[in-house]
Design a protein around this motif. Structure first.
Motif, PDB file in Angstrom:
ATOM      1  N   SER A 327       7.686  -3.648  -6.992  1.00 18.52           N
ATOM      2  CA  SER A 327       8.022  -2.596  -6.033  1.00 18.52           C
ATOM      3  C   SER A 327       8.768  -3.199  -4.850  1.00 18.52           C
ATOM      4  N   THR A 328       9.808  -2.519  -4.411  1.00 15.86           N
ATOM      5  CA  THR A 328      10.546  -2.962  -3.226  1.00 15.86           C
ATOM      6  C   THR A 328       9.799  -2.489  -1.986  1.00 15.86           C
ATOM      7  N   THR A 329       9.501  -3.413  -1.099  1.00 17.04           N
ATOM      8  CA  THR A 329       8.753  -3.079   0.112  1.00 17.04           C
ATOM      9  C   THR A 329       9.599  -3.169   1.371  1.00 17.04           C
ATOM     10  N   LYS A 330      10.728  -3.865   1.304  1.00 17.33           N
ATOM     11  CA  LYS A 330      11.597  -3.938   2.475  1.00 17.33           C
ATOM     12  C   LYS A 330      12.993  -4.327   2.040  1.00 17.33           C
ATOM     13  N   ILE A 331      13.979  -3.695   2.635  1.00 16.25           N
ATOM     14  CA  ILE A 331      15.377  -4.007   2.377  1.00 16.25           C
ATOM     15  C   ILE A 331      16.089  -4.127   3.715  1.00 16.25           C
ATOM     16  N   VAL A 332      16.729  -5.240   3.932  1.00 20.36           N
ATOM     17  CA  VAL A 332      17.468  -5.482   5.168  1.00 20.36           C
ATOM     18  C   VAL A 332      18.873  -5.912   4.809  1.00 20.36           C
ATOM     19  N   ASP A 337      27.805  -8.886   3.790  1.00 19.05           N
ATOM     20  CA  ASP A 337      27.355  -8.286   2.536  1.00 19.05           C
ATOM     21  C   ASP A 337      26.242  -9.086   1.864  1.00 19.05           C
ATOM     22  N   VAL A 338      25.173  -9.296   2.557  1.00 19.11           N
ATOM     23  CA  VAL A 338      23.993  -9.963   2.004  1.00 19.11           C
ATOM     24  C   VAL A 338      22.798  -9.048   2.202  1.00 19.11           C
ATOM     25  N   LEU A 339      22.077  -8.782   1.103  1.00 18.78           N
ATOM     26  CA  LEU A 339      20.889  -7.943   1.149  1.00 18.78           C
ATOM     27  C   LEU A 339      19.643  -8.812   1.047  1.00 18.78           C
ATOM     28  N   GLU A 340      18.698  -8.565   1.928  1.00 19.45           N
ATOM     29  CA  GLU A 340      17.379  -9.191   1.831  1.00 19.45           C
ATOM     30  C   GLU A 340      16.417  -8.160   1.255  1.00 19.45           C
ATOM     31  N   ILE A 341      15.878  -8.453   0.081  1.00 21.87           N
ATOM     32  CA  ILE A 341      15.002  -7.513  -0.620  1.00 21.87           C
ATOM     33  C   ILE A 341      13.639  -8.162  -0.776  1.00 21.87           C
ATOM     34  N   GLU A 342      12.626  -7.461  -0.319  1.00 25.55           N
ATOM     35  CA  GLU A 342      11.251  -7.941  -0.441  1.00 25.55           C
ATOM     36  C   GLU A 342      10.541  -7.138  -1.525  1.00 25.55           C
ATOM     37  N   HIS A 381       0.061 -13.123   2.539  1.00 26.68           N
ATOM     38  CA  HIS A 381       1.322 -12.369   2.498  1.00 26.68           C
ATOM     39  C   HIS A 381       1.781 -12.291   1.040  1.00 26.68           C
ATOM     40  N   PRO A 382       1.281 -11.309   0.277  1.00 21.54           N
ATOM     41  CA  PRO A 382       1.535 -11.268  -1.175  1.00 21.54           C
ATOM     42  C   PRO A 382       2.897 -10.667  -1.536  1.00 21.54           C
ATOM     43  N   TYR A 383       3.915 -11.052  -0.839  1.00 22.94           N
ATOM     44  CA  TYR A 383       5.259 -10.551  -1.109  1.00 22.94           C
ATOM     45  C   TYR A 383       6.174 -11.732  -1.422  1.00 22.94           C
ATOM     46  N   PHE A 384       7.243 -11.457  -2.143  1.00 20.86           N
ATOM     47  CA  PHE A 384       8.269 -12.470  -2.364  1.00 20.86           C
ATOM     48  C   PHE A 384       9.630 -11.850  -2.088  1.00 20.86           C
ATOM     49  N   THR A 385      10.554 -12.669  -1.630  1.00 18.71           N
ATOM     50  CA  THR A 385      11.825 -12.185  -1.098  1.00 18.71           C
ATOM     51  C   THR A 385      12.986 -12.901  -1.758  1.00 18.71           C
ATOM     52  N   ILE A 386      14.086 -12.181  -1.920  1.00 17.76           N
ATOM     53  CA  ILE A 386      15.347 -12.775  -2.353  1.00 17.76           C
ATOM     54  C   ILE A 386      16.434 -12.332  -1.381  1.00 17.76           C
ATOM     55  N   HIS A 387      17.492 -13.095  -1.311  1.00 17.97           N
ATOM     56  CA  HIS A 387      18.688 -12.722  -0.561  1.00 17.97           C
ATOM     57  C   HIS A 387      19.834 -12.607  -1.559  1.00 17.97           C
ATOM     58  N   MET A 388      20.407 -11.433  -1.645  1.00 17.44           N
ATOM     59  CA  MET A 388      21.417 -11.120  -2.648  1.00 17.44           C
ATOM     60  C   MET A 388      22.779 -10.960  -1.988  1.00 17.44           C
ATOM     61  N   ALA A 389      23.729 -11.812  -2.378  1.00 15.27           N
ATOM     62  CA  ALA A 389      25.099 -11.678  -1.896  1.00 15.27           C
ATOM     63  C   ALA A 389      25.826 -10.656  -2.762  1.00 15.27           C
ATOM     64  N   GLU A 418      12.383  -0.188   4.616  1.00 15.37           N
ATOM     65  CA  GLU A 418      11.727   0.848   3.825  1.00 15.37           C
ATOM     66  C   GLU A 418      10.447   0.307   3.212  1.00 15.37           C
ATOM     67  N   ARG A 419       9.448   1.143   3.103  1.00 14.37           N
ATOM     68  CA  ARG A 419       8.190   0.790   2.450  1.00 14.37           C
ATOM     69  C   ARG A 419       7.939   1.769   1.316  1.00 14.37           C
ATOM     70  N   GLN A 420       7.351   1.268   0.225  1.00 17.74           N
ATOM     71  CA  GLN A 420       7.043   2.119  -0.909  1.00 17.74           C
ATOM     72  C   GLN A 420       5.540   2.255  -1.077  1.00 17.74           C
ATOM     73  N   ASP A 421       5.159   3.335  -1.736  1.00 15.56           N
ATOM     74  CA  ASP A 421       3.756   3.623  -1.947  1.00 15.56           C
ATOM     75  C   ASP A 421       3.176   2.688  -2.997  1.00 15.56           C
ATOM     76  N   SER A 422       2.040   2.067  -2.698  1.00 20.75           N
ATOM     77  CA  SER A 422       1.372   1.186  -3.648  1.00 20.75           C
ATOM     78  C   SER A 422      -0.099   1.130  -3.297  1.00 20.75           C
ATOM     79  N   VAL A 423      -0.957   1.499  -4.246  1.00 19.51           N
ATOM     80  CA  VAL A 423      -2.387   1.523  -3.978  1.00 19.51           C
ATOM     81  C   VAL A 423      -2.913   0.121  -3.722  1.00 19.51           C
ATOM     82  N   GLU A 424      -2.427  -0.857  -4.520  1.00 19.96           N
ATOM     83  CA  GLU A 424      -2.901  -2.218  -4.335  1.00 19.96           C
ATOM     84  C   GLU A 424      -2.424  -2.806  -3.005  1.00 19.96           C
ATOM     85  N   LEU A 425      -1.224  -2.431  -2.607  1.00 17.09           N
ATOM     86  CA  LEU A 425      -0.658  -2.994  -1.394  1.00 17.09           C
ATOM     87  C   LEU A 425      -1.280  -2.382  -0.142  1.00 17.09           C
ATOM     88  N   PHE A 426      -1.560  -1.059  -0.203  1.00 13.72           N
ATOM     89  CA  PHE A 426      -2.133  -0.367   0.961  1.00 13.72           C
ATOM     90  C   PHE A 426      -3.411   0.350   0.519  1.00 13.72           C
TER      91      PHE A 426
END
Length: 655
Positions: A327-332, A337-342, A381-389, A418-426
């Protein structure tokens, strides 16, 4: 020259030895297969008809089967991940696994070379089939009549049609896999490369028609048409001639053996290869009195070679299609033109330096792309992030998905969260959190996003503007993650001194290392690493803002921990804008400890200084960037002379 050779053996000696062993394996297989068809009595008549074309075509066919078998194994990423992650795997084996793509390319080159020779040999065989046609031995002849056009033979036979088709496919795959073609259109390369499935199907069908045949009744019909009498033997001992032609010095011939050479192709109307008149004119020889030879098609061996590799690869691809949903939890959105997606997935555990392959069914149901993790999941902090060019068609469509499916820009800025709905996450019924989002282009905070989360409805409010509704969340694009997989960047912690060179977005593997230092400093004390030299080159100052906050935070942490010399940062701007450089320094005063310079790095001076500073030590050099940057760093690792016995071990990020 001696220094360069020594450094080359230290960096690429194992790979060179492995590739030489692989070339030797192909040469040995070619040699023994050639001898098998050259001397084998069961192929006597076929050899008389085709000559060296038979031996060369079968020898190259064996090498084609070998390379087509092994070429799939380096692409089985899960196998290499298990071997690389094994605790007892040595550094040499890890480096070989990291360069498995090179072995895949080497097998491809060998496959193309052997296929070209194989095609030429079969053209020669088609000519001989037509030229040496004989009704008596029509069972082993592909031609229907004498002097039949060779092109007709090729175009009307299953091996000919499948062989031409495979040659065309191989040319297409080879061309699309070239570096220039791959950079021009990666999606075209990806689609054409998957024509290998059709190539393997044709390869299995290629020998199913049973064109090549061998003699089955060798014991009843000894190949060759005459028996010889040794005139020097008073008892008149009879010797049976060996199949012809035989080279001089054949170890299988005894000193008393009398060998009768064949006089070429067998004409019609002759008795077992020679006319009665001819046999009478040859002293001490009489015609053979034995039954006609019987022939049988050679068994297909291609499926034996392909069974295990194809099975492993099919299982590998199946696991990729049913990857882990994230699940995507954050997009910056960052500058240039680089996207940070968590992402969030509780089952993924990764280490700094590892990479993942991401598939988005909304863009392509089967196409996936690799990305290096810029942050890894931790206990807190159970998230992982990538940076996409955003540089190609696939990444461009991913960006469009976020902008068109519920994630909108706040106040027309270039950042969004942006945050998405997730029972395990929240797990709680309602969770409030705050995210500060920066406009990285203008170096100022543009908004503070307050996100409210409930079990069934989530809304994101940015500066009082409603950005996302619950109905839009239902249509958020889904991602499937395959991995994580090991990369050479994991070995950063295995050296006491590591030099990390990055070009542009190539900073991503080192960002994960910095994040680990920032959030898990205690783990750093247990590692061998004692000093990092980070050299980051970008075209514009704005690109540094992708991770400038992270670098600033890590340097402040190390300063407070009384380890200011642990991280040494060198920032280089190739297209210098001194105004932007001054603004960056003013915004982050702690960056005064970094060396912000205009122009490309002077690697010669850097490596000489490093060799003098770290005497009698092995320095790990890691590079992630353009091909020219990788080649420049590798060249300096090879040719840097060190009187202090400092060795530079080169590692590069490659997918």
């Amino acid at each position: 020259m001696v220094t360069r050779l020594k450094n080359y053996l230290a960096n690429d000696g194992a790979r060179a030895v492995f590739l030489l062993m692989w070339a030797a394996t192909n040469a040995i297989l070619f040699y023994f297969t050639f001898l098998y068809y050259y001397y084998g009595p069961q192929f006597y008549y076929l050899h008389q008809m085709l000559g060296y074309g038979l031996c060369i075509s079968r020898a190259t066919a064996a090498c084609i089967n070998l390379n087509a078998c092994v070429i799939l194994l380096p692409m089985c990423r899960n196998i290499t991940r298990v071997i690389r992650g094994y605790r007892l795997t040595c550094r040499v084996l890890r480096r070989l696994l990291d360069k498995s793509k090179s072995f895949h390319i080497a097998c491809g080159y060998m496959l193309c070379i052997m296929a070209a020779i194989h095609c030429g040999a079969h053209v020669f065989n088609s000519i001989n089939f037509s030229k040496h046609f004989n009704k008596r031995y029509g069972e082993i002849n592909v031609a229907s009549f004498s002097n039949q056009h060779p092109i007709i033979l090729i175009m009307t036979s299953v091996p000919g049609i499948t062989g031409i088709s495979m040659a065309i496919l191989l040319c297409m795959i080879t061309y699309s896999a070239s570096s220039s073609s791959r950079r021009a259109n990666y999606r075209r390369f990806w689609k054409i490369h998957h024509l290998f499935i059709l190539f393997y199907i044709l390869l299995l069908l290629h020998a199913c028609s049973g064109v090549l045949k061998y003699q089955t009744n060798i014991s009843e019909h000894i190949p060759g048409c005459f028996v010889g009498f040794n005139s020097d033997d008073p008892n008149g001992t009879v010797f049976v001639a060996e199949p012809e032609p035989e080279p001089e010095g054949n170890p299988r011939l005894s000193g008393d053996m009398v060998v009768v050479p064949e006089l070429g192709p067998i004409p019609e109307g002759e008795y077992f290869g020679h006319s009665s008149e001819e046999s009478e004119s040859v002293p001490n020889y009489v015609p053979c009195r034995q039954p006609e030879p019987k022939f049988k098609s050679c068994a297909t061996e291609a499926w034996i070679w392909m069974l295990i590799p194809l099975t492993l690869y099919i299982i590998e691809r199946g696991t990729r299609l049913f990857g882990k949903s994230a699940s995507t939890t954050k997009i910056v959105e960052h500058p240039n033109d680089v996207l940070e997606i968590e992402f969030f997935n509780k089952s993924i555990a990764a280490e700094p330096g590892q990479s993942i392959w991401i598939r988005c069914p909304s863009v392509s149901s089967i196409e996936s792309h690799p990305f290096t993790l810029t942050s890894v999941p931790t206990k807190h902090h159970p998230y992982f992030t990538i940076h996409m060019a955003v540089t190609g068609e696939w990444t461009g469509k991913v960006k469009d998905l976020f902008t068109n499916h519920g994630v909108k820009r706040a106040n027309s800025s270039r950042s969004y969260s942006e945050r998405q709905d997730s029972v395990e996450l929240f797990p709680k019924a309602l969770l409030n959190c705050e995210d500060t989002v920066y406009n990285q282009t203008h170096n100022r905070t543009i908004s503070t996003a307050k996100v409210e989360q409930s079990a069934d409805v989530k809304i994101a409010i940015v500066n009082g503007a409603l950005e996302t509704s619950s109905s839009e969340i239902m249509h958020q694009p889904r991602f499937y993650v395959d991995g994580p997989y090991g990369t050479p960047m994991q070995d950063i912690f295995r050296y006491s001194t590591s030099v990390c060179v990055a070009g542009g977005i190539g900073i991503t593997p080192y960002a994960a290392v910095l994040n680990m230092i920032r959030f898990n400093y205690n783990l750093l004390e247990k590692r061998k690493l004692r000093r990092i030299y980070l050299i980051w080159t970008c075209r514009s100052v704005s690109s540094f803002e992708w991770f400038i906050d992270l670098i600033n935070a890590v340097q402040s942490l190390l300063w407070n921990r009384n380890r200011p010399d642990f991280l040494n940062v060198y920032l280089h701007v190739t297209s210098a804008d001194f105004g932007e450089m001054r603004c960056l320094s003013e915004k982050y005063p702690s960056l005064s400890r970094c060396r912000l310079q205009a122009g490309r790095p002077q690697f010669k001076d850097m490596f000489r200084e490093l060799s003098e500073r770290h005497q009698r030590s092995t320095i790990g050099v890691f590079c992630c960037g353009s091909k020219s940057l990788n080649n420049a760093v590798r060249e300096h690792c090879l040719r840097t002379k060190s009187k202090t016995r400092a060795n530079f071990v080169f590692n590069k990020e490659s997918f």
